[in-house]
Every structure is written in C-alpha cells, then in structure tokens.
Design a protein around this motif. Sequence first.
Motif, PDB file in Angstrom:
ATOM      1  N   SER A  89     107.441  -9.819   9.980  1.00 13.00           N
ATOM      2  CA  SER A  89     108.679  -9.960   9.225  1.00 13.00           C
ATOM      3  C   SER A  89     108.386 -10.150   7.741  1.00 13.00           C
ATOM      4  O   SER A  89     107.568 -10.978   7.351  1.00 13.00           O
ATOM      5  CB  SER A  89     109.494 -11.148   9.737  1.00 13.00           C
ATOM      6  N   ASN A  99     115.878  -6.485  12.067  1.00 13.55           N
ATOM      7  CA  ASN A  99     115.328  -5.232  11.529  1.00 13.55           C
ATOM      8  C   ASN A  99     114.445  -5.421  10.297  1.00 13.55           C
ATOM      9  O   ASN A  99     114.246  -4.477   9.530  1.00 13.55           O
ATOM     10  CB  ASN A  99     116.448  -4.225  11.231  1.00 13.55           C
ATOM     11  N   HIS A 100     113.905  -6.618  10.113  1.00 12.97           N
ATOM     12  CA  HIS A 100     112.947  -6.836   9.039  1.00 12.97           C
ATOM     13  C   HIS A 100     111.550  -7.066   9.600  1.00 12.97           C
ATOM     14  O   HIS A 100     110.680  -7.604   8.920  1.00 12.97           O
ATOM     15  CB  HIS A 100     113.363  -8.028   8.165  1.00 12.97           C
ATOM     16  N   ASP A 101     111.347  -6.686  10.855  1.00  9.94           N
ATOM     17  CA  ASP A 101     110.017  -6.775  11.440  1.00  9.94           C
ATOM     18  C   ASP A 101     109.909  -5.753  12.562  1.00  9.94           C
ATOM     19  O   ASP A 101     110.827  -4.970  12.813  1.00  9.94           O
ATOM     20  CB  ASP A 101     109.736  -8.195  11.959  1.00  9.94           C
ATOM     21  N   SER A 104     110.767  -0.696  14.607  1.00 12.86           N
ATOM     22  CA  SER A 104     111.944   0.166  14.670  1.00 12.86           C
ATOM     23  C   SER A 104     111.858   1.202  13.552  1.00 12.86           C
ATOM     24  O   SER A 104     111.203   0.984  12.521  1.00 12.86           O
ATOM     25  CB  SER A 104     113.226  -0.653  14.506  1.00 12.86           C
ATOM     26  N   ASN A 107     112.941  -0.414  10.285  1.00 14.89           N
ATOM     27  CA  ASN A 107     111.985  -1.281   9.605  1.00 14.89           C
ATOM     28  C   ASN A 107     110.813  -0.488   9.045  1.00 14.89           C
ATOM     29  O   ASN A 107     110.321  -0.782   7.953  1.00 14.89           O
ATOM     30  CB  ASN A 107     111.461  -2.375  10.540  1.00 14.89           C
ATOM     31  N   ARG A 110     111.985   0.993   5.785  1.00 19.56           N
ATOM     32  CA  ARG A 110     112.086  -0.023   4.738  1.00 19.56           C
ATOM     33  C   ARG A 110     110.707  -0.509   4.313  1.00 19.56           C
ATOM     34  O   ARG A 110     110.424  -0.687   3.125  1.00 19.56           O
ATOM     35  CB  ARG A 110     112.893  -1.221   5.244  1.00 19.56           C
ATOM     36  N   ALA A 111     109.852  -0.749   5.277  1.00 24.14           N
ATOM     37  CA  ALA A 111     108.551  -1.346   5.004  1.00 24.14           C
ATOM     38  C   ALA A 111     107.659  -0.421   4.195  1.00 24.14           C
ATOM     39  O   ALA A 111     106.961  -0.869   3.273  1.00 24.14           O
ATOM     40  CB  ALA A 111     107.871  -1.732   6.310  1.00 24.14           C
TER      41      ALA A 111
END
Length: 329
Positions: A89, A99-101, A104, A107, A110-111
Amino acid sequence: MKYTQLGRTGLKVSRLVLGTMNFGPQTDEPTSHHILDSALDAGLNFVDTANVYGWGENKGRTEEIIGTWFAQGGRRREKTVLATKVYASMAPEGEPWPNHDRLSALNIRRAVDASLKRLKTDYIDLYQFHHVDRRTPFEEIWQAVDVLVNQGKILYAGSSNFPGFKIAQANETAARHGRLGLVSEQCLYNLAERRAELEVIPAAQEYGLGVIPWSPLHGGLLGGAIRKAATSGRSASGRSADALANTAVRAQVQAYEDLLAKHGLEPGETALAWLLTRPGITGPIVGPRTQEQLASALRAVELDLPQEVLDGLDEVFPGPGPAPEAFAW
C-alpha cells in the motif's frame, strides 16, 4: 564486471544487483548517489528498488533518490537497467483506502505512473510483482502489463517471493494468451536458506526466468557475524542476534567462519561468490550502506572458489537435495 542475460530476455545485466533498500532510511542522498556512481563506474548496471522503500511516512523516498541521481545526467539512466516493484500500500499512513495496494489493474496503473514520476524516467526495464496477490487473477494482471508495455512504460515483468506453483500458474496463463510472462524471480536464497532449491529455482529454470536472490548474507549472519562481534566487542544485532541465540545455528556459523579462515577467505565475499556458482542464478542483490561494503561485494564477482571450499560449504550448510528426489518419503 561479469555480465549475463536476464533469463530468456535479450537484456544483459551485471552479475551483481545493486539493492537500494537502505537509501533514505539508513544512507543519505549524497552517499547514495556516490554509491550509485561508484557501482556504475565499476560496471554494475542492474539497480533494484521498490515503490515502498523508504518505509512508513517516507514510502517512495528511495525511488526519489534514484530519480535525482538520474536527473544529474551523464547518461546515467541509459546505462542503468532499472527494476522496481509494486504491491504494498502506498496510501498515507493511517489512511487505508481501497485499490492502493496489491495487483489490481487499477493499482498497477496508478503505481507505475507514481514510480515513473519519482524515478524521473519514462520507462522501467523490469517491473516486479513484490508478492503474490491471491485475490487478483493473472488474466487481469497480464492485461494490465500489456497496456504498460504497449505504452512504453515497462519492458519486462518479473516476480518476487513467488512459490514455484505460482511461477508456473503465472506463465501458463501468459502463454495461453500469447504473452511473454515473467522473466525473473526475486527470492530469498543463500547458504543458510536453501529451500528455494526445491521448487522455486527449478520452476524458474523450467520457464526461463532469471533468479535474483535477496538477502545473500541472511541478514548479516553469513558476513562474519561471530568474528565481528568478537573483534568489535559488540554483540550481533537484529536477525543475526536472534539466529545466533540458537545453539545449533551458532555452531553452524562458527564452522562456516572457521572453514573460511582456514582458506583465507572473507565470509561475506564467499557467500556472494557461492551464489554465483549456483545453477540458474542471474546475480544476488547487494545492499551496501557504505563505499567499503560496495567494494567488498565487487570483489566477490572475481572470486573463484576452490572445489574444496565448495564441498566444505555444502557440509556446513547442506541443501535440501535435488527435486523431485528430495520430496521422496
């Protein structure tokens, strides 16, 4: 510096990997930059990090340090094979949010964008899944990877801390959809921890993955922990202290240090050199906090261990034996 190809890719990488976990938490930015420059000057071109390194409220700090190093120019980015990871995360501490780890598609998207911004680059050579995500199907993961490859944001995908059956599952899924799949696995592997020889390394070899061992000195245990404690007057700390509290482990480590003293070898350099003799190994990750530690790691690449020493190491730290025979009752 000696080089090899990363698994079944055409990518040539150094036989040591510069781990950057200590950059930020233990090593300040100027010293980190100096270590990176020294490594590159010595031909060490493979740099490994993760989006979460920096830890706690400083998550991402390690990637930022590498980014400011790239920003200095001098073709630093072009000369570097850059690997980072996704899974943990990245939400602010105390602010968990869906959805910050994990892995998916959302994620991952974004990551990777956040890592690229911190790293001040427009692409990542090797994007690694830091852990297995049992909640996300590999079909979704590979679809997300395809998008990133097509956008030019990553070149290859790798795994970290995957068991053998997950390596197989990931690459069988990729093959069904005509995708390249995983090209590397980053796993815990060293003289004192050889369970990867049972399934992980055989699976990696079967699917053409390069193997990148982490913790090659087993938290300092294989770096001369007993000798250092005796000469410095300070007891071992951290994982080494916990391990040496076990009488059997302490006797084993003492036998290891005695063997190397007999042959005039340094423990840390020997542990790294041993890994370089193992089948399927691309290169171990070293995490120097100082220039002296980097110099020691570089010497290990040129160290040619005699068969007598290799046999002695197997006696002190016997592996599980070859698979599948080692599984026999």
